[in-house]
Design an enzyme around this catalytic site. Sequence first.
Site, PDB file in Angstrom:
ATOM      1  N   ASP A 150      -9.325  -4.342  -5.363  1.00 57.09           N
ATOM      2  CA  ASP A 150      -8.744  -3.603  -4.414  1.00 57.09           C
ATOM      3  C   ASP A 150      -9.758  -2.298  -4.466  1.00 57.09           C
ATOM      4  O   ASP A 150      -9.718  -1.583  -5.493  1.00 57.09           O
ATOM      5  CB  ASP A 150      -7.216  -3.359  -4.599  1.00 57.09           C
ATOM      6  CG  ASP A 150      -6.665  -2.498  -3.361  1.00 57.09           C
ATOM      7  OD1 ASP A 150      -7.405  -1.716  -2.751  1.00 57.09           O
ATOM      8  OD2 ASP A 150      -5.564  -2.710  -3.145  1.00 57.09           O
TER       9      ASP A 150
ATOM     10  N   SER B 212       0.829  -1.220  -0.125  1.00 58.99           N
ATOM     11  CA  SER B 212      -0.019   0.075   0.008  1.00 58.99           C
ATOM     12  C   SER B 212       0.865   1.294  -0.010  1.00 58.99           C
ATOM     13  O   SER B 212       1.609   1.196  -1.082  1.00 58.99           O
ATOM     14  CB  SER B 212      -0.865  -0.019   1.329  1.00 58.99           C
ATOM     15  OG  SER B 212      -1.870   1.010   0.885  1.00 58.99           O
TER      16      SER B 212
ATOM     17  N   HIS C  96      -7.627  -5.092  -0.707  1.00 57.15           N
ATOM     18  CA  HIS C  96      -6.751  -4.508  -0.119  1.00 57.15           C
ATOM     19  C   HIS C  96      -6.018  -5.349   1.085  1.00 57.15           C
ATOM     20  O   HIS C  96      -6.246  -5.086   2.281  1.00 57.15           O
ATOM     21  CB  HIS C  96      -7.221  -3.155   0.493  1.00 57.15           C
ATOM     22  CG  HIS C  96      -5.846  -2.173   0.558  1.00 57.15           C
ATOM     23  ND1 HIS C  96      -5.116  -1.954  -0.484  1.00 57.15           N
ATOM     24  CD2 HIS C  96      -5.332  -1.423   1.663  1.00 57.15           C
ATOM     25  CE1 HIS C  96      -4.186  -1.144   0.093  1.00 57.15           C
ATOM     26  NE2 HIS C  96      -4.349  -0.839   1.250  1.00 57.15           N
TER      27      HIS C  96
END
Length: 434
Positions: A384, A299, A413
């Site tokens: 995601d 991320s 995610h």
Amino acid sequence: MNLFKKNALFLFLLSVSICNFSLAQIPRQYLDISVAPDRTDWIYKTGENVEFSISVTQSGVPVPVEHVRFAVMEEKMEPLKEGPLSLKDGIAKTQKFTMKNPGFLRCEVYATIDGKEYKGIGTAAFEPEKIKPTVKMPADFKSFWDDAKSELAKIPMDYKMTHLPEKSSQHLDVYHVSFQNIRNSRIYGILSVPKGEGKFPAILSVPGAGIRPYGGDLGKSLRGAITLQIGIHGIPVDMPQEVYNNLMSGALNGYWHFNNFDKDLFYYKRVYLGCVRAVDFLVSLPQYDGKNLAVQGGSQGGALAITTAALDSRIKYLAAVYPALSDMTGYLNGRAGGWPHVFGPQNLKYYNKPEVIETLAYYDVVNFARVLQTPGFYTWGFNDETCPPTSYYSAYNEIKAPKEVFIVPETGHWTYPEQGRKIEDWLFEKLGKN
């Protein structure tokens, strides 16, 4: 320590290492809504049709629900089609949809049971390898970062190390460390060093978004690598969780937007250079083998892994999971942009200004991907909702360095432990410690 206890310790720390890298729990909910495209790899050519299959179950069994609805859209965009959905024995299919341009088409399904609404998503990829970025490369991108690194090099490292006996063992020495960064700030982290003869490779672990304490990446150190897990906010990483919660709710709330109108004052300038300073610290350690250095993150950390490797040639390998800060101007061009969604609908009226667009170009992962020369391993899925696949493919497709990608389409995610294991095995093979 006998062999059984040593092996048990290794397995425990390995599991901690994998969990640290996996970043999030596999999401589960009381009502299971499965949404899947009609191809096993979820990948299509532009102009081909996709039909989404939906199942709604509880403990694997179809259950009566009060209301079901669906919406199909290009990710983060307005729905192309939406409305009620009829289930038969818990199963339904949508009509067929397609995309004319490379990108991602998402089906969202909402079902209500006992007054509570649950959500499921499935995302079809249309020639993702052909997605092109929207962000432009500043003419002075290289000189801007060369000047910034020169500024950093003039600052003494002034490192401090505090041994942590409660984390250390006969196999590892663990320390809380800090060292100087630009603007009279410091970077803090947890350093773990294997005990024993010889020199060791090193791995820098860069963090996802948020503010939290860190415990170090002890599993990888037990496997034979020096590890440094850093925070980016200039505060110690060993304080009570309440301290970080208060900062996230107060002084550092929305830090990813701080000073984004000025490329020299933007919050991430200190962060990106702090990661380079972490490399300075690692290579200064007498236990480091002098040649094998990697960086990893997911991320925000995926973004930092790519940017750090692009800025610092001492890094030989990188591993990145769904990198944020990628093609942030996507929203200004009619498609999804990367986290933190600076130009998304909720932020557009505040940040759609020439000076913000100009600033972010110096920090967008796409532009670092364009100059990246470091071999990398990447993993992600298509579901995601935090870092849209359109955004990180915009960066990935620009990478000319050797690269491998492991796609698990249904992931969002979050990652499966198997993805963490693949990353770790890839890193240790490259570092000569397999």
